[in-house]
Design a protein around this motif. Sequence first.
Motif, PDB file in Angstrom:
ATOM      1  N   THR A 175       0.833  -1.202   0.000  1.00 19.20           N
ATOM      2  CA  THR A 175       0.000   0.000   0.000  1.00 19.20           C
ATOM      3  C   THR A 175       0.867   1.250   0.000  1.00 19.20           C
ATOM      4  N   ALA A 176       1.873   1.279   0.890  1.00 20.96           N
ATOM      5  CA  ALA A 176       2.745   2.457   0.953  1.00 20.96           C
ATOM      6  C   ALA A 176       3.462   2.668  -0.370  1.00 20.96           C
ATOM      7  N   ALA A 177       3.954   1.597  -0.973  1.00 21.99           N
ATOM      8  CA  ALA A 177       4.693   1.728  -2.229  1.00 21.99           C
ATOM      9  C   ALA A 177       3.795   2.264  -3.336  1.00 21.99           C
ATOM     10  N   VAL A 178       2.558   1.758  -3.384  1.00 20.73           N
ATOM     11  CA  VAL A 178       1.640   2.227  -4.422  1.00 20.73           C
ATOM     12  C   VAL A 178       1.331   3.703  -4.217  1.00 20.73           C
ATOM     13  N   ILE A 179       1.139   4.118  -2.947  1.00 18.38           N
ATOM     14  CA  ILE A 179       0.850   5.530  -2.689  1.00 18.38           C
ATOM     15  C   ILE A 179       2.024   6.406  -3.122  1.00 18.38           C
ATOM     16  N   VAL A 180       3.238   6.005  -2.743  1.00 15.58           N
ATOM     17  CA  VAL A 180       4.419   6.792  -3.141  1.00 15.58           C
ATOM     18  C   VAL A 180       4.497   6.909  -4.662  1.00 15.58           C
ATOM     19  N   ALA A 181       4.283   5.781  -5.355  1.00 15.23           N
ATOM     20  CA  ALA A 181       4.373   5.790  -6.817  1.00 15.23           C
ATOM     21  C   ALA A 181       3.306   6.703  -7.414  1.00 15.23           C
ATOM     22  N   LEU A 182       2.083   6.645  -6.868  1.00 21.19           N
ATOM     23  CA  LEU A 182       1.012   7.469  -7.429  1.00 21.19           C
ATOM     24  C   LEU A 182       1.266   8.950  -7.167  1.00 21.19           C
ATOM     25  N   VAL A 183       1.819   9.285  -5.990  1.00 19.74           N
ATOM     26  CA  VAL A 183       2.132  10.695  -5.725  1.00 19.74           C
ATOM     27  C   VAL A 183       3.189  11.191  -6.713  1.00 19.74           C
ATOM     28  N   ALA A 184       4.196  10.348  -6.991  1.00 18.28           N
ATOM     29  CA  ALA A 184       5.228  10.737  -7.951  1.00 18.28           C
ATOM     30  C   ALA A 184       4.615  10.960  -9.334  1.00 18.28           C
ATOM     31  N   LEU A 185       3.738  10.042  -9.757  1.00 21.01           N
ATOM     32  CA  LEU A 185       3.111  10.202 -11.073  1.00 21.01           C
ATOM     33  C   LEU A 185       2.204  11.426 -11.096  1.00 21.01           C
ATOM     34  N   ASP A 186       1.525  11.687  -9.973  1.00 16.08           N
ATOM     35  CA  ASP A 186       0.682  12.884  -9.885  1.00 16.08           C
ATOM     36  C   ASP A 186       1.520  14.143 -10.049  1.00 16.08           C
ATOM     37  N   ALA A 187       2.696  14.145  -9.415  1.00 17.47           N
ATOM     38  CA  ALA A 187       3.571  15.322  -9.519  1.00 17.47           C
ATOM     39  C   ALA A 187       4.022  15.527 -10.958  1.00 17.47           C
ATOM     40  N   LEU A 226       0.064  15.410 -13.313  1.00 20.98           N
ATOM     41  CA  LEU A 226      -1.233  16.027 -13.053  1.00 20.98           C
ATOM     42  C   LEU A 226      -1.168  17.317 -12.245  1.00 20.98           C
ATOM     43  N   ASP A 227      -0.153  17.493 -11.427  1.00 26.61           N
ATOM     44  CA  ASP A 227      -0.210  18.559 -10.432  1.00 26.61           C
ATOM     45  C   ASP A 227      -0.375  19.940 -11.059  1.00 26.61           C
ATOM     46  N   GLN A 228      -1.274  20.730 -10.476  1.00 29.55           N
ATOM     47  CA  GLN A 228      -1.449  22.130 -10.888  1.00 29.55           C
ATOM     48  C   GLN A 228      -1.235  23.032  -9.678  1.00 29.55           C
ATOM     49  N   GLY A 229      -0.391  22.628  -8.745  1.00 29.15           N
ATOM     50  CA  GLY A 229      -0.099  23.458  -7.588  1.00 29.15           C
ATOM     51  C   GLY A 229      -0.564  22.878  -6.264  1.00 29.15           C
ATOM     52  N   ALA A 230      -1.440  21.857  -6.324  1.00 26.50           N
ATOM     53  CA  ALA A 230      -2.015  21.329  -5.089  1.00 26.50           C
ATOM     54  C   ALA A 230      -0.949  20.712  -4.178  1.00 26.50           C
ATOM     55  N   LEU A 231       0.077  20.132  -4.795  1.00 25.04           N
ATOM     56  CA  LEU A 231       1.067  19.392  -4.019  1.00 25.04           C
ATOM     57  C   LEU A 231       1.876  20.305  -3.109  1.00 25.04           C
ATOM     58  N   LEU A 232       2.199  21.505  -3.603  1.00 26.00           N
ATOM     59  CA  LEU A 232       3.035  22.411  -2.811  1.00 26.00           C
ATOM     60  C   LEU A 232       2.232  23.440  -2.044  1.00 26.00           C
ATOM     61  N   SER A 233       0.921  23.532  -2.300  1.00 30.40           N
ATOM     62  CA  SER A 233       0.162  24.608  -1.660  1.00 30.40           C
ATOM     63  C   SER A 233       0.110  24.516  -0.136  1.00 30.40           C
ATOM     64  N   PRO A 234       0.158  23.326   0.475  1.00 29.99           N
ATOM     65  CA  PRO A 234       0.236  23.319   1.952  1.00 29.99           C
ATOM     66  C   PRO A 234       1.502  24.018   2.465  1.00 29.99           C
ATOM     67  N   VAL A 235       2.584  23.982   1.680  1.00 28.92           N
ATOM     68  CA  VAL A 235       3.843  24.594   2.106  1.00 28.92           C
ATOM     69  C   VAL A 235       3.921  26.048   1.679  1.00 28.92           C
ATOM     70  N   LEU A 236       3.533  26.310   0.436  1.00 24.67           N
ATOM     71  CA  LEU A 236       3.787  27.639  -0.134  1.00 24.67           C
ATOM     72  C   LEU A 236       2.559  28.530  -0.171  1.00 24.67           C
ATOM     73  N   TYR A 267       4.871  25.635  -9.711  1.00 25.27           N
ATOM     74  CA  TYR A 267       6.276  25.200  -9.811  1.00 25.27           C
ATOM     75  C   TYR A 267       6.439  23.777 -10.320  1.00 25.27           C
ATOM     76  N   VAL A 268       5.691  22.851  -9.703  1.00 19.53           N
ATOM     77  CA  VAL A 268       5.874  21.437 -10.055  1.00 19.53           C
ATOM     78  C   VAL A 268       5.543  21.214 -11.525  1.00 19.53           C
ATOM     79  N   HIS A 269       4.441  21.828 -11.964  1.00 17.74           N
ATOM     80  CA  HIS A 269       4.011  21.711 -13.356  1.00 17.74           C
ATOM     81  C   HIS A 269       5.091  22.264 -14.293  1.00 17.74           C
ATOM     82  N   GLU A 270       5.596  23.450 -13.960  1.00 23.15           N
ATOM     83  CA  GLU A 270       6.573  24.079 -14.854  1.00 23.15           C
ATOM     84  C   GLU A 270       7.877  23.291 -14.894  1.00 23.15           C
ATOM     85  N   PHE A 271       8.252  22.719 -13.745  1.00 17.44           N
ATOM     86  CA  PHE A 271       9.505  21.958 -13.716  1.00 17.44           C
ATOM     87  C   PHE A 271       9.371  20.679 -14.534  1.00 17.44           C
ATOM     88  N   ALA A 272       8.235  20.014 -14.389  1.00 18.25           N
ATOM     89  CA  ALA A 272       8.036  18.744 -15.110  1.00 18.25           C
ATOM     90  C   ALA A 272       7.478  18.976 -16.507  1.00 18.25           C
TER      91      ALA A 272
END
Lengths: 254, 78
Positions: free
Chosen positions: B27-39, B42-52, B61-66
């Motif tokens: 389960t943990a491995a699948v979650i990590v893999a899906l978060v990486a693929l999301d970044a 798919l990501d449009q800012g949601a991943l970093l918004s808790p921090v930034l 940022y994530v979208h522009e970098f990838a």
Amino acid sequence: MTSLLSLLGRGALAGGAAGVVSGGFSWLLAEPLLDKAVRLEAAREEASGGSAAAEVFSRSTQHAGLLVAAVLTGAAIGILFAVVYAILHRRDPDAEPWRRSLMLAGAGFTGVWLLPFLRYPANPPGVGDPGTIDTRVNAWLAAIGIGVIAVALAWRLQGWLAERGRSAPQRQLAVTAIMLAALASLFALPDNPDAVTAPATLVWDFRVLSAASMGLLWGGLAVGFGLLGLRVARAGTAPSRRGVERSELGPSVV
Amino acid sequence: MSASAAPQVRPAAGLVVHPLRDGLIATAAVIVALVALDAVFLDQGALLSPVLGKVATSANYVHEFAHDGRHLLAGPCH
């Protein structure tokens, strides 16, 4: 004997390495094309009156981003691949690891990339309206879902028919029927709403390179995972003292 | 082979399964893999918004970098 962790490690390693190969390839061959597309996009934005939007990252940072994205994608796909492989391996532990790795990667390539690509082929920068991104993402995810379901169905059906002793033409025609049904449902999804305004040669060169980098990613994963599996299988069955120790240590260490 | 070395005796090529531990790991491995693929895809800012905060969405940022990878690996991009 094999543990889940060692399979996951093989997947992440083989996938990450395949990502390095695929990312390196696209850095060398696809980036010139991406740069050209970005320049065309900026020129068109300026010509239409608006100034080109300020970029958050420079092009060279985005080049590095491509490599990072490829490695991350490879490792992530490798991990998911390993989980599916573990399920198959548990059900039927006697299959040859090299062949199973190639078959599974072929299935993944077809379901996750090829079928969705036939419906929504890759587009270079400059194609794509930010306003339609949600629609396009949903349609693309639906296409991947259809591709994965179709491949899983085909895999199960072919195994089931083989168990019942059906002939090869029957099995292959059944798989073909599933693929045709998948294509039909893919083309029932809504069209990509964005007009492709970039020059056709650029778009198609880009799509060929996109296909090549995905082929390298999945191909590299298949080869890497298969070779690692063979290596472990050989170590596990080797009569040498070292091989025995390794297979004894395996489960309790990890 | 000593009995303590192998928790479940299976054929040499088999998968050694500890159901609870391996379930959690998978389960943990699948979650990590899906978060990486999301970044990457798919990501449009949601991943970093808790921090930034809001700038994560506007600068994306994530979208522009990838960005290049997202285009090349056939994901939908702006």
